[in-house]
Design a protein around this motif. Structure first.
Motif, PDB file in Angstrom:
ATOM      1  N   VAL A  19       0.840  -1.200   0.000  1.00  7.85           N
ATOM      2  CA  VAL A  19       0.000   0.000   0.000  1.00  7.85           C
ATOM      3  C   VAL A  19       0.872   1.246   0.000  1.00  7.85           C
ATOM      4  O   VAL A  19       0.628   2.203  -0.752  1.00  7.85           O
ATOM      5  N   SER A  37      -0.971   5.066   5.851  1.00  5.17           N
ATOM      6  CA  SER A  37      -0.720   3.637   5.679  1.00  5.17           C
ATOM      7  C   SER A  37       0.392   3.101   6.555  1.00  5.17           C
ATOM      8  O   SER A  37       0.150   2.338   7.497  1.00  5.17           O
ATOM      9  N   ASP A 348     -13.187  -4.597   2.215  1.00  2.41           N
ATOM     10  CA  ASP A 348     -12.210  -3.611   2.691  1.00  2.41           C
ATOM     11  C   ASP A 348     -11.207  -3.225   1.617  1.00  2.41           C
ATOM     12  O   ASP A 348     -10.760  -2.069   1.554  1.00  2.41           O
ATOM     13  N   CYS A 352     -10.514   0.644   0.365  1.00  7.55           N
ATOM     14  CA  CYS A 352      -9.193   1.290   0.417  1.00  7.55           C
ATOM     15  C   CYS A 352      -8.740   1.722  -0.978  1.00  7.55           C
ATOM     16  O   CYS A 352      -8.155   2.808  -1.136  1.00  7.55           O
ATOM     17  N   CYS A 363      -4.892   4.042   3.140  1.00 12.37           N
ATOM     18  CA  CYS A 363      -5.055   3.283   4.380  1.00 12.37           C
ATOM     19  C   CYS A 363      -4.758   1.817   4.074  1.00 12.37           C
ATOM     20  O   CYS A 363      -4.726   1.412   2.908  1.00 12.37           O
ATOM     21  N   PRO A 365      -5.961  -2.088   4.261  1.00 14.84           N
ATOM     22  CA  PRO A 365      -7.149  -2.908   4.483  1.00 14.84           C
ATOM     23  C   PRO A 365      -7.006  -3.786   5.727  1.00 14.84           C
ATOM     24  O   PRO A 365      -5.934  -4.328   6.001  1.00 14.84           O
ATOM     25  N   LEU A 375     -10.261  -1.218   8.608  1.00 17.88           N
ATOM     26  CA  LEU A 375      -9.040  -0.732   7.978  1.00 17.88           C
ATOM     27  C   LEU A 375      -8.202  -0.045   9.050  1.00 17.88           C
ATOM     28  O   LEU A 375      -8.712   0.345  10.100  1.00 17.88           O
TER      29      LEU A 375
END
Length: 401
Positions: A19, A37, A348, A352, A363, A365, A375
Motif C-alpha cells: 500500500v 498507511s 475492505d 481502500c 489506508c 485494508p 481498515l
C-alpha cells in the motif's frame, strides 16, 4: 531449472509496504496523496543520538562485535526495562537483533518445530502470520472483533491454552488497533497463562512507552512474577525513538531463549554494527524529552482522529489508548456505491482502493491484519496533513449511497 525451497512459497510480501509503495508511486505521478498507511513514527531522535554516532565514527574499530549485543547496549536495555517495572534481568537474559521483527523470527525458529501450534489474537500484526507460515507452524487465531474492543478475553485464552500450543503470542499496545490492556485485564489473562506451564509466551510490546490517558503499561510478569521463566519480552527502538531505519530490536526472558537468539544471530547477522550500537545506547540512556513529547502529540492526534470516526454514521471505532493507530470497523460501507466515481464497495480492499483513487488517502485494508471488516489508519503523518486527510475520509463516506 532447479526449484526454490517450499518455504519461499509460504513467504508473502508485506501488505502494508505494498500500500505504501502504491501511494508513493501515485505521489511521484503528481497526485495529491495523504498517507495513513505505513506505521512509521515520522520524527527523528534527539541530537544526542547523532552526537554519539559522530563520536563512534571517529573511534570506529571496524571489527566484529558480540552476537548477543555489546555489553553497553545490553546494560542500557536492562536499565530501560527497569523503568517500566521489568527488573531483575541480567545480560544472560537479553539479546539483540536487526529490529523486533528479526528477533521474533529468531525466536520462532528457536521455539517452533514444523507442525507445532502458535496461538495469537485477531487482529494481528501482519508479520505474525507470515513468520508462523514460513516456519510451517500450525496457527490458531482467536477472533477479537470491535464488539469486544479488539481485546482477548480470559475465556478465549483459557480455551486456546487448554489445547497446549507451543507458543502464545501477545501484543500490547496493539498494532493495528492501538488498544491497550489495563492492569486488571492483564492480571486476568496472566492468571490463565499460569494454569498452562507447557506454553511459551511472547509479549511483543514495542509500543510500551506510547500509552495514553495515564493508563500505564502492564506485563504478565508484573502480575505473576513466576511467569518470568516462560515470558519473552520484545522491544525496539523503532517507534519510541523515531528510529525504524536503524533496525535495533531486543528480547528479554529466560536465559535459554536469549542464548538461542544469540546462536541464531551468529548464523544470521553476526552482530549489530558498532555505529548503530552507539546510537542505540544514546537513545536508551540519554534524554527522553523527544519520545515523551511525541507521545503527548500522538495522544492529541488520537483525539482528533476519534472525533472524526465518531462523526461518521455506522462506523464503529473502539477508542485506542496507545501506539499511533485507529482501526475502525467500516463494514457499514459494504454493498454501497461511491456516488461520484460509481465504484462499488464490496469489501475492505475495494474501500481502500476507492479511497486512494478518489480522495488520495492511503489506508491499509483490515484483511491484512486478519479483520476484513476494518481498515487501519496510522495518524503519524505531518500534522498539517492530518485534518485534510480526515476531511477527505469523512467526505468519502458521505458520498456513499
Amino acid at each position: 531449472m532447479p526449484q526454490l525451497a517450499r518455504r519461499i512459497g509460504r513467504a508473502k510480501p508485506s501488505a502494508i509496504m505494498q500500500v505504501a509503495e502504491k501511494a508513493k508511486r501515485l505521489k511521484a505521478e503528481g497526485r495529491d496523496i495523504i498517507s495513513f498507511s505505513i506505521g512509521v513514527p515520522n520524527f527523528l531522535p534527539g541530537d544526542h543520538v547523532y552526537a554519539a554516532v559522530r563520536e563512534a565514527l571517529a573511534k570506529d574499530s571496524g571489527q566484529y562485535g558480540s552476537n548477543r549485543g555489546a555489553d553497553a547496549l545490553l546494560d542500557a536495555f536492562i536499565e530501560h526495562m527497569g523503568k517500566i517495572g521489568l527488573s531483575g534481568y541480567g545480560r544472560v537474559n537479553v539479546a539483540t537483533g536487526i529490529g523486533a521483527k528479526h528477533v521474533i523470527y529468531n525466536i520462532a525458529e528457536a521455539l517452533l518445530d514444523e507442525g507445532d501450534t502458535i496461538v495469537f489474537p485477531t487482529p494481528y500484526w501482519t508479520s505474525y502470520l507470515d513468520i508462523a507460515e514460513i516456519v510451517n507452524a500450525k496457527i490458531d487465531l482467536l477472533p477479537c472483533p470491535a464488539s469486544q474492543d479488539y481485546k482477548l478475553t480470559p475465556e478465549q485464552l483459557d480455551a486456546a491454552l487448554a489445547k497446549k500450543p507451543r507458543v502464545f503470542l501477545f501484543n500490547n499496545p496493539s498494532n493495528p488497533t492501538g488498544m491497550v490492556y489495563g492492569k486488571e485485564e492483564i492480571d486476568a489473562l496472566a492468571d490463565v497463562v499460569a494454569k498452562y506451564p507447557d506454553t511459551w509466551v511472547i509479549t511483543d510490546d514495542i509500543y510500551n512507552r506510547m500509552v495514553f490517558d495515564g493508563l500505564g503499561y502492564h506485563n504478565f510478569v508484573h502480575s505473576r512474577p513466576e511467569l518470568r521463566d516462560r515470558v519473552i519480552f520484545i522491544d525496539s527502538l523503532s517507534k519510541t525513538y523515531g528510529m525504524p531505519g536503524w533496525r535495533v530490536g531486543f528480547m528479554a526472558g529466560p536465559e535459554v531463549i536469549a542464548q538461542a537468539v544469540t546462536t541464531m544471530n551468529s548464523n544470521h547477522i553476526t552482530n549489530i554494527p558498532e555505529i548503530v550500537t552507539a546510537a542505540a545506547v544514546a537513545a536508551l540512556s540519554g534524554p527522553q524529552d523527544v519520545p515523551t513529547a511525541r507521545c503527548a502529540e500522538f495522544q492529541a492526534k488520537r483525539d482528533q482522529v476519534m472525533d472524526v470516526m465518531n462523526s461518521i454514521p455506522g462506523v464503529i471505532c473502539p477508542r485506542p489508548q496507545g501506539a499511533f493507530y485507529v482501526f475502525p470497523d467500516i463494514s457499514v460501507a459494504f454493498g454501497k456505491t461511491h456516488g461520484p466515481s460509481g465504484l462499488k464497495i464490496e469489501n475492505d480492499m475495494d474501500l481502500c482502493n476507492a479511497l486512494l483513487e478518489t480522495k488520495g488517502v492511503a489506508c491499509v485494508p483490515g484483511s491484512a491484519f486478519g479483520e476484513p471488516r476494518a481498515l487501519r489508519i496510522s495518524y503519524t503523518c505531518p500534522t498539517p496533513q492530518l485534518a485534510p486527510g480526515l476531511q477527505r475520509f469523512q467526505e468519502f463516506f458521505a458520498e456513499l449511497a
